[in-house]
Scaffold this active site. Structure first.
Site, short mmCIF file in Angstrom:
data_model
loop_
_atom_site.label_atom_id
_atom_site.label_comp_id
_atom_site.label_asym_id
_atom_site.label_seq_id
_atom_site.Cartn_x
_atom_site.Cartn_y
_atom_site.Cartn_z
N GLY A 54 0.84 -1.19 0.00
CA GLY A 54 0.00 0.00 0.00
C GLY A 54 0.87 1.24 0.00
O GLY A 54 2.02 1.21 0.46
N GLN A 59 2.88 10.02 1.26
CA GLN A 59 4.17 9.35 1.42
C GLN A 59 5.13 9.68 0.28
O GLN A 59 6.33 9.47 0.41
CB GLN A 59 3.99 7.83 1.49
CG GLN A 59 3.31 7.35 2.75
CD GLN A 59 3.16 5.85 2.71
OE1 GLN A 59 2.18 5.32 2.19
NE2 GLN A 59 4.14 5.17 3.26
N CYS A 101 5.62 -0.02 7.36
CA CYS A 101 5.29 1.15 6.56
C CYS A 101 6.50 1.53 5.73
O CYS A 101 7.63 1.54 6.24
CB CYS A 101 4.90 2.30 7.50
SG CYS A 101 4.47 3.81 6.66
N LEU A 102 6.27 1.86 4.47
CA LEU A 102 7.37 2.26 3.60
C LEU A 102 8.04 3.55 4.09
O LEU A 102 9.19 3.80 3.79
CB LEU A 102 6.89 2.42 2.16
CG LEU A 102 6.37 1.13 1.50
CD1 LEU A 102 5.82 1.41 0.11
CD2 LEU A 102 7.46 0.08 1.46
N HIS A 143 -4.75 1.54 7.22
CA HIS A 143 -3.40 2.08 7.36
C HIS A 143 -3.19 3.21 6.35
O HIS A 143 -2.70 4.29 6.70
CB HIS A 143 -2.40 0.94 7.14
CG HIS A 143 -0.96 1.34 7.15
ND1 HIS A 143 -0.10 0.93 8.14
CD2 HIS A 143 -0.22 2.09 6.30
CE1 HIS A 143 1.11 1.43 7.89
NE2 HIS A 143 1.06 2.12 6.77
N GLU A 144 -3.56 2.97 5.08
CA GLU A 144 -3.33 3.98 4.03
C GLU A 144 -4.25 5.18 4.20
O GLU A 144 -3.83 6.32 3.99
CB GLU A 144 -3.47 3.36 2.64
CG GLU A 144 -2.49 2.24 2.34
CD GLU A 144 -1.03 2.57 2.62
OE1 GLU A 144 -0.62 3.74 2.51
OE2 GLU A 144 -0.28 1.64 2.97
N HIS A 147 -2.85 7.53 6.63
CA HIS A 147 -1.82 8.41 6.06
C HIS A 147 -2.44 9.70 5.52
O HIS A 147 -1.83 10.77 5.60
CB HIS A 147 -1.07 7.72 4.92
CG HIS A 147 0.10 6.92 5.36
ND1 HIS A 147 1.20 7.45 5.99
CD2 HIS A 147 0.36 5.58 5.24
CE1 HIS A 147 2.07 6.50 6.24
NE2 HIS A 147 1.59 5.35 5.81
#
Length: 179
Positions: A54, A59, A101-102, A143-144, A147
């Site tokens: 994701g 991000q 997480c990226l 989660h996304e 963000h």
């Protein structure tokens, strides 16, 4: 669409504690359509290359309400792009998923979230859609979407766990830059 992903430009992923990760993304409007149509293949290309399941536009430094997800096995891609996603229903029942997480590379923790969610969104053609999700997809969508609101998965941890994880990240980043 998958063909364009291989040619799509890779975007730099912001790493915590970049202040843009804490900003609330604005809703996408019809005026943003062309920018978003260019952004989505770049987000997928960046997400797959990372590799991740994701990615949210903040991000990659774009404060627009756009997320990309694909929780399918690598050999069977099932990409979903969601514009202006909003959770319209969530279960009382919760589930624990290990999240990473990226933007917080190589750090993982168990996070408790609603086990099932229903998300309303616009697809790449600005058509209204809904998706009902459970398991990994439900966790990934939540989660996304977090963000987009400036919330990171570490915000669900106890202060002690969050501080340990963020210190480990800072140390790893420092070591990487020292090389």
């Amino acid at each position: 669409m998958l063909e364009t992903q291989t040619e799509a430009e890779l975007l730099p992923i912001l790493i915590c504690p970049d202040p843009k990760l804490r900003k609330v993304a604005r809703a996408v409007t019809q005026e943003d359509a062309e920018e978003v149509r260019e952004l989505i293949p770049e987000m997928f290309a960046t997400m797959y290359k990372a590799p991740g399941i994701g990615l949210a536009a903040p991000q990659v430094g774009r404060l627009l309400r756009v997320i990309t997800v694909d929780v399918a096995p690598k050999d069977v891609p099932a990409p979903i792009a969601l514009i202006n996603p909003e959770i319209i229903a969530k279960s009382e029942e919760t589930a624990v998923q290990q999240e990473g997480c990226l933007s917080i590379p190589d750090q993982y923790a168990d996070v408790v979230r609603p086990a099932r969610v229903t998300v309303r969104y616009l697809d790449e053609n600005f058509h209204k859609k809904e998706i009902e999700a459970d398991g990994l997809l439900a966790a990934c969508l939540q989660h996304e979407i977090d963000h987009l609101n400036g919330v990171l998965f570490v915000d669900y941890l106890t202060p002690l766990k969050r501080n340990i994880l963020l210190r480990k990240l800072a140390k790893a980043q420092k070591e990487m830059h020292a090389r």
